[in-house]
Design a protein around this motif. Structure first.
Motif, PDB file in Angstrom:
ATOM      1  N   ARG A  24       0.820  -1.203   0.000  1.00  0.00           N
ATOM      2  CA  ARG A  24       0.000   0.000   0.000  1.00  0.00           C
ATOM      3  C   ARG A  24       0.859   1.260   0.000  1.00  0.00           C
ATOM      4  NH1 ARG A  24      -5.032   1.604   0.401  1.00  0.00           N
ATOM      5  NH2 ARG A  24      -5.526  -0.551  -0.102  1.00  0.00           N
ATOM      6  N   SER A  83      -4.841   6.582  -1.129  1.00  0.00           N
ATOM      7  CA  SER A  83      -4.116   5.372  -0.826  1.00  0.00           C
ATOM      8  C   SER A  83      -4.346   4.399  -1.968  1.00  0.00           C
ATOM      9  CB  SER A  83      -4.649   4.850   0.499  1.00  0.00           C
ATOM     10  OG  SER A  83      -4.236   3.539   0.693  1.00  0.00           O
ATOM     11  N   VAL A  84      -3.291   3.721  -2.355  1.00  0.00           N
ATOM     12  CA  VAL A  84      -3.401   2.838  -3.501  1.00  0.00           C
ATOM     13  C   VAL A  84      -2.562   1.598  -3.222  1.00  0.00           C
ATOM     14  CG1 VAL A  84      -1.537   4.141  -4.604  1.00  0.00           C
ATOM     15  CG2 VAL A  84      -2.957   2.691  -6.002  1.00  0.00           C
ATOM     16  N   SER A  85      -3.046   0.444  -3.687  1.00  0.00           N
ATOM     17  CA  SER A  85      -2.183  -0.721  -3.509  1.00  0.00           C
ATOM     18  C   SER A  85      -1.567  -1.060  -4.854  1.00  0.00           C
ATOM     19  CB  SER A  85      -2.948  -1.899  -2.917  1.00  0.00           C
ATOM     20  OG  SER A  85      -3.926  -2.322  -3.819  1.00  0.00           O
ATOM     21  N   SER A  86      -0.308  -1.417  -4.806  1.00  0.00           N
ATOM     22  CA  SER A  86       0.443  -1.568  -6.040  1.00  0.00           C
ATOM     23  C   SER A  86       1.308  -2.811  -5.953  1.00  0.00           C
ATOM     24  CB  SER A  86       1.309  -0.314  -6.214  1.00  0.00           C
ATOM     25  OG  SER A  86       2.260  -0.521  -7.214  1.00  0.00           O
ATOM     26  N   THR A  99      -2.178  -1.084 -11.232  1.00  0.00           N
ATOM     27  CA  THR A  99      -2.497  -0.759  -9.847  1.00  0.00           C
ATOM     28  C   THR A  99      -3.977  -0.485  -9.718  1.00  0.00           C
ATOM     29  OG1 THR A  99      -2.011   1.499 -10.396  1.00  0.00           O
ATOM     30  CG2 THR A  99      -0.283   0.262  -9.326  1.00  0.00           C
ATOM     31  N   SER A 100      -4.474  -0.560  -8.524  1.00  0.00           N
ATOM     32  CA  SER A 100      -5.884  -0.268  -8.326  1.00  0.00           C
ATOM     33  C   SER A 100      -6.042   0.666  -7.143  1.00  0.00           C
ATOM     34  CB  SER A 100      -6.631  -1.556  -8.061  1.00  0.00           C
ATOM     35  OG  SER A 100      -6.196  -2.075  -6.830  1.00  0.00           O
ATOM     36  N   THR A 101      -6.898   1.636  -7.298  1.00  0.00           N
ATOM     37  CA  THR A 101      -7.128   2.546  -6.186  1.00  0.00           C
ATOM     38  C   THR A 101      -8.229   1.968  -5.312  1.00  0.00           C
ATOM     39  OG1 THR A 101      -6.845   4.199  -7.852  1.00  0.00           O
ATOM     40  CG2 THR A 101      -7.415   4.968  -5.665  1.00  0.00           C
ATOM     41  N   THR A 102      -7.921   1.826  -4.065  1.00  0.00           N
ATOM     42  CA  THR A 102      -8.963   1.363  -3.152  1.00  0.00           C
ATOM     43  C   THR A 102      -8.837   2.164  -1.886  1.00  0.00           C
ATOM     44  OG1 THR A 102      -7.427  -0.324  -2.457  1.00  0.00           O
ATOM     45  CG2 THR A 102      -9.204  -1.026  -3.921  1.00  0.00           C
ATOM     46  N   SER A 126      -9.647  -1.919   1.358  1.00  0.00           N
ATOM     47  CA  SER A 126      -8.876  -3.119   1.685  1.00  0.00           C
ATOM     48  C   SER A 126      -7.451  -3.046   1.149  1.00  0.00           C
ATOM     49  CB  SER A 126      -9.557  -4.342   1.089  1.00  0.00           C
ATOM     50  OG  SER A 126      -9.310  -4.369  -0.300  1.00  0.00           O
ATOM     51  N   THR A 127      -6.637  -3.930   1.619  1.00  0.00           N
ATOM     52  CA  THR A 127      -5.245  -3.965   1.168  1.00  0.00           C
ATOM     53  C   THR A 127      -5.002  -5.113   0.191  1.00  0.00           C
ATOM     54  OG1 THR A 127      -4.920  -4.883   3.356  1.00  0.00           O
ATOM     55  CG2 THR A 127      -3.828  -2.797   2.881  1.00  0.00           C
ATOM     56  N   THR A 128      -6.048  -5.606  -0.428  1.00  0.00           N
ATOM     57  CA  THR A 128      -5.848  -6.717  -1.345  1.00  0.00           C
ATOM     58  C   THR A 128      -4.895  -6.308  -2.457  1.00  0.00           C
ATOM     59  OG1 THR A 128      -7.835  -5.949  -2.425  1.00  0.00           O
ATOM     60  CG2 THR A 128      -8.056  -7.918  -1.057  1.00  0.00           C
ATOM     61  N   THR A 129      -3.973  -7.165  -2.768  1.00  0.00           N
ATOM     62  CA  THR A 129      -3.028  -6.848  -3.835  1.00  0.00           C
ATOM     63  C   THR A 129      -3.678  -7.135  -5.189  1.00  0.00           C
ATOM     64  OG1 THR A 129      -2.045  -8.929  -3.216  1.00  0.00           O
ATOM     65  CG2 THR A 129      -0.763  -6.951  -2.773  1.00  0.00           C
ATOM     66  N   THR A 130      -2.996  -6.709  -6.224  1.00  0.00           N
ATOM     67  CA  THR A 130      -3.660  -6.678  -7.516  1.00  0.00           C
ATOM     68  C   THR A 130      -3.425  -7.922  -8.368  1.00  0.00           C
ATOM     69  OG1 THR A 130      -1.774  -5.412  -8.202  1.00  0.00           O
ATOM     70  CG2 THR A 130      -3.786  -4.198  -7.730  1.00  0.00           C
TER      71      THR A 130
END
Ligand SMILES: Cc1cc2nc3c(=O)[nH]c(=O)nc-3n(C[C@H](O)[C@H](O)[C@H](O)COP(=O)(O)OP(=O)(O)OC[C@H]3O[C@@H](n4cnc5c(N)ncnc54)[C@H](O)[C@@H]3O)c2cc1C
Ligand code: FES
Lengths: 375, 451
Positions: A291, A300-303, B14-17, B20-24
């Protein structure tokens, strides 16, 4: 000319005018103005630092005067702080910036000396931990005369000015340091019980002094060695210090002990009597991807671990500064408040703990675990 | 601040969320297909589908003899060398830059103090003027070249010293650090010697390559060149500010663009004012009690002039001498890491000389090494230069180098030669000039400047 607001260097300070007459004061400030013009594009401090890095008005630094071994793994470092040092309350800590192999590293250390020493020096006591970069350097390789960067003392692990009627200290290993600072200066504590643990008798820092406090009747002192007595079980407190529930308690030691203490005191409904000091408040474990938090824009973005933070941020609609996008121009540098990132070219991981405020290039770094950016 | 000029837009990974912290999704994809989004210059893998794009002059491809595998190999070798040096940075390097900074500061203070007595005559000469002026010139050169230029490249960022950091440094030059870093680090270093992308090729006022368009303006370029050298810090500031572009395009600019220009212009004016106040007012006035006002003023003028001419002299040797290649604008689309390295090596030239010379040039005498690794500490360039030279020789690439006089002469010759149009079959150059003049008279303008 600063990157980390926490430690500004080019602050244009007026000299503190202790001069009585206002005329002299204004003469001084005009002279300072002339100095500023002459120093541009630098500031007068940049030149004055050449002559006296510890002077009033300089960024806070300290000169190491002595390194005194305490145990095979621990040493006390005596530091002459700069004139800007504002003092400390026993139990507080300072952040020390040490240059190792050319790179500056900041770490926190509790001040072990009393607030007033005749020569104005301060002391910290450092225990070298396995693979520890800074602790080993300070304990084993530091030469007297070395300059280090300092921050002013801070921290809430202190005893109120009005002493509690009954006090309990539980310390383990290098966790003795803030407490020894308290014991050395707070002679006004009426009733103190102290339980100190260490792996073996040889590992006890300041052993003689601690026993001395006990012998003088200042503390009811119990020393426990893991090899003889086993690890301290808090349930044993009922026999070790039967009135422990009635005591204001300060605990400092490894994370396991602190977690246990918090749970134990909470379970007895007396969490308000407990204060703990954590030497490892945050543990940053680098991972793969994660994150990214953009603090100013509150996004906030997860990458994944293969995407540059720059691209991830742009995809999330954050206006990212950028330039070459290949790591050569520094046009994309932003401050990482905390977290870990991995260089996509080399695989090298950079971690920042709170307070480190590290500038990083977003175009060649991917998030490694998580990271908070000032953007 | 530019938004993604070089991005090849493909599916975002990448995904903006916010929850949650789920990975892509990329976890599922293999390793080789990963990073579709990344700038091609970060990619060492070669791309056999890429073709050479010839320049107008039709000059041959200087990399034609290399196979895609070789280009990739060069990229990997240069990456490994970079890593080796970067991993070995340490105490010694930190001590080096701190020593240079310290020396420069003492030299500047000493020279300025000496100049307070510059009015004093001993047997008909003013010894303190000469000593002070020489010292101040050297101090200014060190400050701009070995310190300012290199610190602003981020060569010393690894030390994590907030005072010696690319984000914090400001230099004794009228171009503000932020503007210079944009035009130099970002544009020039990324697009080195790409016609139409790298404006450092002649700074928009001098034609230094046959493949640059000739206009009537070029006829005066020997003069423009000398004037540019003498006023180098001001022309750099105007150039970084993109003053020429503003004057030409201001009628078509949005209010926002104009406001940004004005903000930057006032920053430049602020720096000009600061430097002038220091060098041309306060320092001379301080010398008044010793009768040195006028001589201190001239000393500052001479020192700034000497710094301007010296920096210009060094810098023109970096990319303009004979034998250095330029590249067609479209040739860099999809360029890989190896190809970028090749362009840096072929697009730069070195200056040979003593250790003192190298320091005085800010180690830009190792221009090839600097362009390969702009963020490597400058004290390491000399160390790696034999290995770069060896690599280039192994792959039959020309390592352009020569003494300062030789390289400078080569550039001046070019400046004069290219002031005239290229030779074209069946037409005399004189006629091309006449034709252009006639056309210009008709348009009542002198035509554009070389692009
Ligand atoms: C408020 C505060 C006060 C402190 N006071 C003192 C003090 O008085 N004396 C003292 O010796 N230390 C003290 N510390 C700890 C100190 O700041 C450093 O964390 C410690 O010296 C290790 O740093 P290092 O660079 O040697 O280890 P690093 O190179 O950073 O770490 C090496 C390895 O040890 C682990 N590690 C890092 N820190 C710790 C830790 N504290 N305990 C166990 N493992 C760790 C890391 O995860 C890593 O695996 C204090 C910390 C805080 C937050
Ligand atoms: S964009 Fe140039 S270094 Fe990151």
């Amino acid at each position: 000319m600063t990157i980390s607001p926490a430690r500004p260097h080019a602050v244009r300070r007026r000299p503190s005018s202790s001069v009585a007459a206002p005329v002299a004061g204004s003469l001084r400030s005009s002279l300072w103005r002339v100095a500023e013009i002459l120093a541009t594009p630098l500031v007068p401090s940049d030149y004055l630092d050449l002559f006296n890095p510890l002077r009033e008005g300089a960024d806070l630094r300290g000169r190491i005067l002595a390194v005194t071994p305490e145990t095979p793994d621990a040493a006390t470092i005596t530091i002459q702080p700069g004139r800007g040092w504002r003092g400390h309350i026993p139990g507080q800590y300072i952040r020390v910036g040490v240059d190792i192999d050319g790179v500056r590293h900041w770490r926190a250390y509790s001040v072990t000396s009393p607030p007033h020493t005749p020569d104005g020096t301060i002391e910290i006591t450092v225990k070298a931990i396995p693979d520890g970069k800074v602790s080993n350097h300070l304990v084993r390789r530091t030469e007297p005369g070395t300059l280090v960067m300092l921050d002013q003392a801070t921290g809430d692990f202190t005893i109120p000015a009005a002493p509690p009627a009954r006090t309990l200290f539980i310390t383990a290993g290098s966790g003795i340091t803030p407490v020894i600072g308290m014991l050395r200066s707070r002679t006004d504590l009426p009733d103190v019980a102290h339980v100190h643990c260490a792996p073996t008798a040889a590992d006890v820092i300041c052993a003689e002094e601690l026993r001395g406090f006990g012998d003088q009747g200042r503390t009811a002192y119990l020393q426990r060695h893991d090899d003889e007595h086993g690890m301290l079980d808090l349930a044993d407190l009922d026999t070790l210090v039967p009135d422990w529930r009635d005591r204001q308690t300060w605990v400092c030691g490894p994370t396991g002990l602190l977690d246990a203490a918090e749970a134990f005191w909470a379970a007895h409904g007396i969490a308000d009597r407990l204060t703990v000091e954590r030497f490892r408040p945050t543990v940053i474990e680098p991972g793969e991807g994660g994150r990214i938090t953009f603090l100013s824009t509150d996004r906030s973005v997860s990458s994944d671990g293969g995407t540059p933070i720059l691209d991830a941020g742009e995809d999330a609609g954050v206006l990212m500064p950028s330039g070459c996008r290949m790591g050569i121009c520094m046009g994309c540098v932003v401050t990482m408040r905390q977290g870990a990132v991995r260089d996509l070219r080399t695989g090298e991981v950079t971690t920042a703990e709170p307070g480190d405020d590290l500038p990083i290039q977003t175009c060649i770094n991917a998030v490694a675990g998580e990271c908070d950016l000032e953007l | 601040m530019t938004l993604a000029p070089e991005r090849t837009l493909t599916e975002p990974t990448t995904s903006t969320t916010t929850t949650s912290t789920t990975t892509t999704s990329t976890e599922a994809t293999g390793t080789d297909v990963a990073k579709p989004n990344v700038n091609s210059r970060l990619r060492p893998e070669s791309d056999p589908t890429r073709e050479f794009k010839p320049k107008r002059s039709g000059k041959p491809n200087p990399m034609a003899h290399l196979t895609p595998e070789q280009v990739e190999e060069i990229g990997r070798e240069l990456d490994a060398l970079r890593q080796e040096v970067m991993d070995s940075r340490g105490e010694r390097d930190a001590a080096y830059i701190r020593k240079v900074i310290k020396t420069q500061r003492y030299l500047e203070m000493g020279s300025r103090a000496t100049l307070l007595f510059s009015g004093v005559k001993v047997k008909g000469v003013k010894p303190f003027w000469w000593i002070g002026t020489a010292g101040l010139s050297i101090a200014k050169i060190l400050e701009n070249m070995e310190i300012g230029h290199n610190v602003m490249h981020g060569q010393w960022d690894w030390m994590r010293d907030p005072k010696i950091h690319s984000q914090a440094w400001e230099w004794d030059n009228v171009s503000p650090a932020s503007q210079w870093k944009h035009s130099h680090n970002e544009l020039h270093h990324t697009f080195t010697n790409v016609l139409g992308r790298d404006n450092d090729l002649g700074y928009g006022i001098i034609r230094v390559d046959e493949d640059q368009r000739w206009t009537l303006f070029c006829l005066g370029q020997p003069i423009w060149h000398v004037a540019n050298a003498a006023m180098f810090e001001y022309s750099i500031a105007a150039y970084d500010l993109e003053l020429g572009g503003y004057l030409a395009k201001r009628k078509r600019m949005t209010e926002e663009e104009k406001a940004e220009f004005r903000a930057q212009a006032s920053e430049v004016l602020g720096k000009i004012k600061q430097q002038a106040t220091k060098d041309y007012l306060v320092h001379p006035v301080l010398a008044a009690p010793f009768g040195g006002t006028k001589s201190t003023l001239t000393a500052n003028i001479v020192a700034n002039l000497a710094r301007n001419i010296w920096t210009n002299t060094v810098i023109i040797c970096g990319h303009f001498p004979e034998g250095i290649e330029t590249f067609e604008k479209t040739s860099i689309e999809g360029e890989t890491r190896g190809e970028w390295y090749l362009r840096q090596m072929l697009g730069s030239g070195n200056i040979s000389g003593s250790k003192f010379m190298h320091i005085m040039t800010g180690n830009l005498s190792h221009q090839i090494e600097h362009h390969l690794y702009p963020d490597m500490p400058s004290n390491r360039y000399a160390e790696i230069s034999p290995r770069i030279r060896d690599l280039m020789e192994r792959y039959e690439l020309k390592y352009v180098t020569g003494s300062l006089p030789k390289q400078v002469f080569s550039v001046y010759k070019k400046v004069v030669q290219l002031s005239l149009p290229n030779k074209v079959e069946g037409r005399r150059r004189r006629d091309t000039v006449k034709l252009a003049a006639a056309r210009a008279l008709r348009k009542k303008s002198l035509g554009g400047r070389p692009r």
